[in-house]
Scaffold this motif. Structure first.
Motif, PDB file in Angstrom:
ATOM      1  N   HIS A 140       2.051   9.399  10.456  1.00 58.65           N
ATOM      2  CA  HIS A 140       1.444  10.453  10.139  1.00 58.65           C
ATOM      3  C   HIS A 140       1.018  10.435   8.572  1.00 58.65           C
ATOM      4  O   HIS A 140       0.848  11.319   8.031  1.00 58.65           O
ATOM      5  CB  HIS A 140       2.347  11.562  10.073  1.00 58.65           C
ATOM      6  N   LEU A 141       1.104   9.353   7.972  1.00 54.36           N
ATOM      7  CA  LEU A 141       0.695   9.231   6.525  1.00 54.36           C
ATOM      8  C   LEU A 141      -0.820   9.570   6.284  1.00 54.36           C
ATOM      9  O   LEU A 141      -1.738   8.931   7.133  1.00 54.36           O
ATOM     10  CB  LEU A 141       0.811   7.598   6.165  1.00 54.36           C
ATOM     11  N   PRO A 142      -1.076  10.094   5.278  1.00 56.59           N
ATOM     12  CA  PRO A 142      -2.534  10.413   5.246  1.00 56.59           C
ATOM     13  C   PRO A 142      -2.909   8.906   4.684  1.00 56.59           C
ATOM     14  O   PRO A 142      -2.378   8.098   4.090  1.00 56.59           O
ATOM     15  CB  PRO A 142      -2.455  11.413   3.899  1.00 56.59           C
ATOM     16  N   GLY A 143      -4.141   9.046   4.699  1.00 62.11           N
ATOM     17  CA  GLY A 143      -5.014   7.661   3.897  1.00 62.11           C
ATOM     18  C   GLY A 143      -4.928   7.605   2.557  1.00 62.11           C
ATOM     19  O   GLY A 143      -4.671   8.491   1.773  1.00 62.11           O
ATOM     20  N   GLY A 144      -5.086   6.264   2.059  1.00 65.90           N
ATOM     21  CA  GLY A 144      -5.057   6.016   0.756  1.00 65.90           C
ATOM     22  C   GLY A 144      -3.684   5.897   0.074  1.00 65.90           C
ATOM     23  O   GLY A 144      -3.711   5.439  -1.028  1.00 65.90           O
ATOM     24  N   LEU A 145      -2.610   6.065   0.922  1.00 62.81           N
ATOM     25  CA  LEU A 145      -1.206   5.933   0.171  1.00 62.81           C
ATOM     26  C   LEU A 145      -0.801   4.628   0.145  1.00 62.81           C
ATOM     27  O   LEU A 145       0.044   4.337  -0.647  1.00 62.81           O
ATOM     28  CB  LEU A 145      -0.309   6.917   0.726  1.00 62.81           C
ATOM     29  N   LEU A 146      -1.174   3.817   1.104  1.00 62.58           N
ATOM     30  CA  LEU A 146      -0.940   2.299   1.006  1.00 62.58           C
ATOM     31  C   LEU A 146      -1.957   1.083   0.697  1.00 62.58           C
ATOM     32  O   LEU A 146      -3.116   1.503   0.779  1.00 62.58           O
ATOM     33  CB  LEU A 146      -0.421   2.033   2.714  1.00 62.58           C
ATOM     34  N   VAL A 147      -1.233   0.311  -0.250  1.00 58.53           N
ATOM     35  CA  VAL A 147      -2.252  -0.921  -0.603  1.00 58.53           C
ATOM     36  C   VAL A 147      -2.321  -1.733   0.628  1.00 58.53           C
ATOM     37  O   VAL A 147      -3.262  -2.566   0.473  1.00 58.53           O
ATOM     38  CB  VAL A 147      -1.489  -1.423  -1.934  1.00 58.53           C
ATOM     39  N   SER A 148      -1.350  -1.788   1.483  1.00 54.32           N
ATOM     40  CA  SER A 148      -1.236  -2.727   2.406  1.00 54.32           C
ATOM     41  C   SER A 148      -0.918  -2.187   4.005  1.00 54.32           C
ATOM     42  O   SER A 148      -0.160  -1.255   3.842  1.00 54.32           O
ATOM     43  CB  SER A 148      -0.411  -4.017   2.263  1.00 54.32           C
ATOM     44  N   ASP A 149      -1.902  -2.239   4.827  1.00 58.24           N
ATOM     45  CA  ASP A 149      -1.591  -1.664   6.095  1.00 58.24           C
ATOM     46  C   ASP A 149      -2.093  -2.564   7.260  1.00 58.24           C
ATOM     47  O   ASP A 149      -3.344  -3.069   7.110  1.00 58.24           O
ATOM     48  CB  ASP A 149      -2.535  -0.158   6.326  1.00 58.24           C
ATOM     49  N   ARG A 150      -1.507  -2.738   8.317  1.00 55.18           N
ATOM     50  CA  ARG A 150      -1.888  -3.634   9.266  1.00 55.18           C
ATOM     51  C   ARG A 150      -2.318  -4.735   9.105  1.00 55.18           C
ATOM     52  O   ARG A 150      -3.320  -5.429   9.703  1.00 55.18           O
ATOM     53  CB  ARG A 150      -2.961  -2.868  10.261  1.00 55.18           C
ATOM     54  N   GLY A 151      -1.551  -5.486   8.034  1.00 56.17           N
ATOM     55  CA  GLY A 151      -2.019  -6.917   7.570  1.00 56.17           C
ATOM     56  C   GLY A 151      -3.258  -6.939   6.582  1.00 56.17           C
ATOM     57  O   GLY A 151      -3.579  -8.059   6.149  1.00 56.17           O
ATOM     58  N   TYR A 152      -3.822  -5.828   6.235  1.00 59.63           N
ATOM     59  CA  TYR A 152      -4.903  -5.933   5.409  1.00 59.63           C
ATOM     60  C   TYR A 152      -4.289  -5.421   3.991  1.00 59.63           C
ATOM     61  O   TYR A 152      -3.622  -4.285   4.101  1.00 59.63           O
ATOM     62  CB  TYR A 152      -6.106  -4.812   5.981  1.00 59.63           C
ATOM     63  N   THR A 153      -4.743  -5.938   2.957  1.00 56.83           N
ATOM     64  CA  THR A 153      -4.401  -5.538   1.609  1.00 56.83           C
ATOM     65  C   THR A 153      -5.600  -5.723   0.723  1.00 56.83           C
ATOM     66  O   THR A 153      -6.456  -6.616   0.617  1.00 56.83           O
ATOM     67  CB  THR A 153      -3.350  -6.640   0.898  1.00 56.83           C
ATOM     68  N   LEU A 154      -5.346  -4.684   0.041  1.00 56.24           N
ATOM     69  CA  LEU A 154      -6.686  -4.350  -1.153  1.00 56.24           C
ATOM     70  C   LEU A 154      -5.972  -4.918  -2.486  1.00 56.24           C
ATOM     71  O   LEU A 154      -4.791  -4.628  -3.034  1.00 56.24           O
ATOM     72  CB  LEU A 154      -6.614  -2.816  -1.389  1.00 56.24           C
ATOM     73  N   ARG A 155      -6.781  -5.950  -3.226  1.00 51.15           N
ATOM     74  CA  ARG A 155      -6.361  -6.700  -4.091  1.00 51.15           C
ATOM     75  C   ARG A 155      -7.442  -6.565  -5.390  1.00 51.15           C
ATOM     76  O   ARG A 155      -8.585  -7.414  -5.115  1.00 51.15           O
ATOM     77  CB  ARG A 155      -6.292  -8.050  -3.787  1.00 51.15           C
ATOM     78  N   PRO A 156      -7.436  -5.931  -6.407  1.00 49.93           N
ATOM     79  CA  PRO A 156      -8.445  -5.891  -7.642  1.00 49.93           C
ATOM     80  C   PRO A 156      -8.121  -7.414  -8.012  1.00 49.93           C
ATOM     81  O   PRO A 156      -7.208  -7.986  -8.117  1.00 49.93           O
ATOM     82  CB  PRO A 156      -7.878  -4.867  -8.360  1.00 49.93           C
ATOM     83  N   VAL A 157      -9.480  -7.911  -8.569  1.00 58.30           N
ATOM     84  CA  VAL A 157      -9.796  -9.334  -8.927  1.00 58.30           C
ATOM     85  C   VAL A 157     -10.142  -8.951 -10.226  1.00 58.30           C
ATOM     86  O   VAL A 157     -10.793  -8.129 -10.786  1.00 58.30           O
ATOM     87  CB  VAL A 157     -10.552 -10.332  -8.264  1.00 58.30           C
TER      88      VAL A 157
END
Length: 333
Positions: free
Chosen positions: A62-79
């Motif tokens: 029930h988490l709203p979107g955007g609260l996680l940097v990593s979810d279901r094996g996918y991770t957002l990484r600024p470079v």
């Protein structure tokens, strides 16, 4: 399309907290590596009345979107990126950069950024290099802590919204959240909001666009719709991205003046709404502050008397009326 985005429950806290950045597009070492992402965590952008993009097992469902940097094996990484650019990758379950994405609403990647005090907002569309690095002219306008949301669908996977904090160094003066209002203006257009959101219940929100007192009846399609609505919850910036009832060319949806949405706020509290609409070849954003239900009051704390934002830090506790709160960083690509 008939969208009812339902985000139920409320969960504070992030799986990963990133430290301060030392330049636009570069994130300092994270405090800790992300824990294994719960497969049930919901994305921020629902379709066909679904409750996010996950299953129903566990609290993270029930988490709203955007609260996680990593979810279901996918991770957002600024470079690292040159001055004036923002760059990032999305890594997949195999640890490598994802290079295959489905087109959703005419784009493979939607990048939304908002300053933590909600005084800046941009919705842009970066371009991907062959190595899976997304780049765009930096949408981070001015000093402060910004939340960057990557809204995408990896090919063969589910739609996701991942979020990460990015800091632009420099002197910062906090801006108060504008008071709730049902009407706002942008570039000579007046947008009026009707509807009363309640936490945990689906609410119909209708936004009506007019110009010089006349209804605008020739809105233009933008990313496959007559309007896009993003809601961000004050405090943790939980992300809710919905789209209106109907779509251009379906034979029943009129191009204005009304654009209607079904949305469910995940909790009581103050939210900032951002409506993107296109007219005369230009995309504009109308912004509103709304309050869903009654924000909780700590035991023994005095009741709020002047603002739905009572209890926020002193720099942002006094509301100001009128539009323009989001002018820093306001725009589209």
């Amino acid at each position: 399309m008939n969208t009812a985005t339902k985000l139920s429950g409320f969960a504070l806290g992030l799986a990963v907290v990133f430290g301060a950045t030392y330049g636009v597009g570069r994130v300092a070492d994270p405090v800790a590596p992300p824990a294994e992402a719960p497969h049930e965590a919901g994305g921020g952008h629902g379709e066909d009345g679904g409750a996010g993009h996950g299953g129903d097992n566990g609290a993270a469902a029930h988490l709203p979107g955007g609260l996680l940097v990593s979810d279901r094996g996918y991770t957002l990484r600024p470079v690292d990126a040159p001055a004036g650019q923002f760059a990032f990758q999305v890594t997949g379950p195999d640890g490598g950069a994802v290079t295959a994405y489905d087109v959703a609403h005419d784009k493979r990647m939607h990048l939304i950024v908002a300053r933590r005090d909600l005084s800046g907002f941009r919705h842009v569309h970066p371009e991907m290099a062959p190595d899976g690095t997304w780049r765009v002219d930096s949408p981070l306008a001015g000093p402060g802590v910004w939340r960057a949301f990557a809204d995408f669908t990896p090919t063969g996977g589910e739609a996701l919204t991942l979020g990460v904090d990015v800091t632009v160094p420099g002197a910062l003066t906090g801006r108060p959240l504008p008071a709730p209002a049902t009407s706002t203006t942008v570039d000579g257009y007046t947008v009026t909001l009707a509807g009363a959101p309640e936490p945990g219940r689906t609410a119909e929100l209708t936004l009506t666009v007019s110009r010089a007192g006349a209804p605008v009846t020739d809105l233009e399609p933008y990313l496959g719709a007559y309007g896009h609505l993003v809601a961000l919850r004050q405090g943790d910036l939980a992300y809710l991205h919905v789209h209106p009832h109907g779509e251009p060319g379906d034979g029943r949806t009129r191009p204005g003046p009304e654009v209607s949405f079904s949305a469910e706020m995940p909790s009581a509290g103050a939210y900032r709404l951002y409506l993107d609409f296109k007219h005369g070849g230009v995309v504009r954003t109308a912004e509103f502050t709304i309050v869903a239900g009654s924000p909780p009051t700590a035991p023994g704390a005095p009741a709020a008397t002047s603002s739905p934002t009572a209890g926020t830090p002193a720099a942002t506790s006094s509301p100001t009326a009128g539009a323009g709160h989001g002018v820093p960083g306001h725009g589209h690509d």
